[in-house]
Design an enzyme around this catalytic site. Structure first.
Site, PDB file in Angstrom:
ATOM      1  N   GLU A  70      -6.623   4.610  -5.673  1.00  0.00           N
ATOM      2  CA  GLU A  70      -6.065   4.950  -6.989  1.00  0.00           C
ATOM      3  C   GLU A  70      -5.490   3.727  -7.685  1.00  0.00           C
ATOM      4  O   GLU A  70      -5.709   3.525  -8.880  1.00  0.00           O
ATOM      5  CB  GLU A  70      -4.998   6.029  -6.839  1.00  0.00           C
ATOM      6  CG  GLU A  70      -5.564   7.378  -6.479  1.00  0.00           C
ATOM      7  CD  GLU A  70      -4.506   8.457  -6.342  1.00  0.00           C
ATOM      8  OE1 GLU A  70      -3.301   8.148  -6.426  1.00  0.00           O
ATOM      9  OE2 GLU A  70      -4.889   9.628  -6.173  1.00  0.00           O
TER      10      GLU A  70
ATOM     11  N   GLU B 143       4.808   5.970  -3.980  1.00  0.00           N
ATOM     12  CA  GLU B 143       3.917   7.113  -3.774  1.00  0.00           C
ATOM     13  C   GLU B 143       4.677   8.329  -3.233  1.00  0.00           C
ATOM     14  O   GLU B 143       5.025   8.377  -2.056  1.00  0.00           O
ATOM     15  CB  GLU B 143       2.771   6.738  -2.819  1.00  0.00           C
ATOM     16  CG  GLU B 143       1.907   5.591  -3.316  1.00  0.00           C
ATOM     17  CD  GLU B 143       1.144   5.928  -4.584  1.00  0.00           C
ATOM     18  OE1 GLU B 143       0.816   7.122  -4.806  1.00  0.00           O
ATOM     19  OE2 GLU B 143       0.858   4.994  -5.349  1.00  0.00           O
TER      20      GLU B 143
ATOM     21  N   GLU C 164      -3.728   8.791   3.441  1.00  0.00           N
ATOM     22  CA  GLU C 164      -2.939   8.733   2.201  1.00  0.00           C
ATOM     23  C   GLU C 164      -2.799   7.298   1.710  1.00  0.00           C
ATOM     24  O   GLU C 164      -2.864   7.041   0.501  1.00  0.00           O
ATOM     25  CB  GLU C 164      -1.563   9.360   2.406  1.00  0.00           C
ATOM     26  CG  GLU C 164      -0.737   9.442   1.139  1.00  0.00           C
ATOM     27  CD  GLU C 164      -1.372  10.300   0.058  1.00  0.00           C
ATOM     28  OE1 GLU C 164      -1.525   9.794  -1.083  1.00  0.00           O
ATOM     29  OE2 GLU C 164      -1.707  11.461   0.327  1.00  0.00           O
TER      30      GLU C 164
END
Length: 130
Positions: free
Chosen positions: A82, A34, A75
């Site tokens: 996601e 990420e 996050e």
């Protein structure tokens, strides 16, 4: 009805070690996969030493650090949403898009909180206004 006492996640100290291993794997995956997490982690690591300089007391320092951790936590949750959404289906779907957009909005709000806390703190430090 009988409850199964064989918990898949273990119990006692074994459960703690399994949880720590999962934490390590999750953080490792976020750092590796990420880009946004890497950027926010780098920002947090850059700001952490500054927090010791600009904090006026221990509670002020705690607030500066907590908002940095908040951004990283949100996050991680956004990345998990996601990943899970993509795992379920890569097809375009209104609910998948909504879930991803809401996760992104949560990250943006956490960044706004951090920017407000750090901005006011830096203003106070630079101007001497308490």
């Amino acid at each position: 009805m009988q409850v199964n006492s064989n918990k898949p996640n273990g119990q006692g100290i074994g459960r703690l070690f399994k949880a720590l291993r999962c934490t390590y794997l999750g953080l490792s995956a976020a750092i590796k996969e990420e880009a946004a997490f890497r950027q926010e982690l780098a920002l947090a690591l850059l700001l952490l030493p500054l927090s010791f300089i600009i904090a006026t007391d221990i509670m002020h320092w705690l607030a500066l650090v907590v908002v940095l951790l908040l951004v990283l936590i949100v996050e991680l949750i956004n990345s998990a949403i996601e990943a899970l959404t993509d795992r379920v289906s890569t097809d375009m779907h209104v609910l998948s898009g909504r879930a991803k957009d809401m996760g992104s909005a949560a990250v943006t709000l956490s960044l706004l909180i951090a920017a407000l806390v750090w901005g006011v703190s830096l203003y106070q430090y630079i101007t001497g206004v308490l």
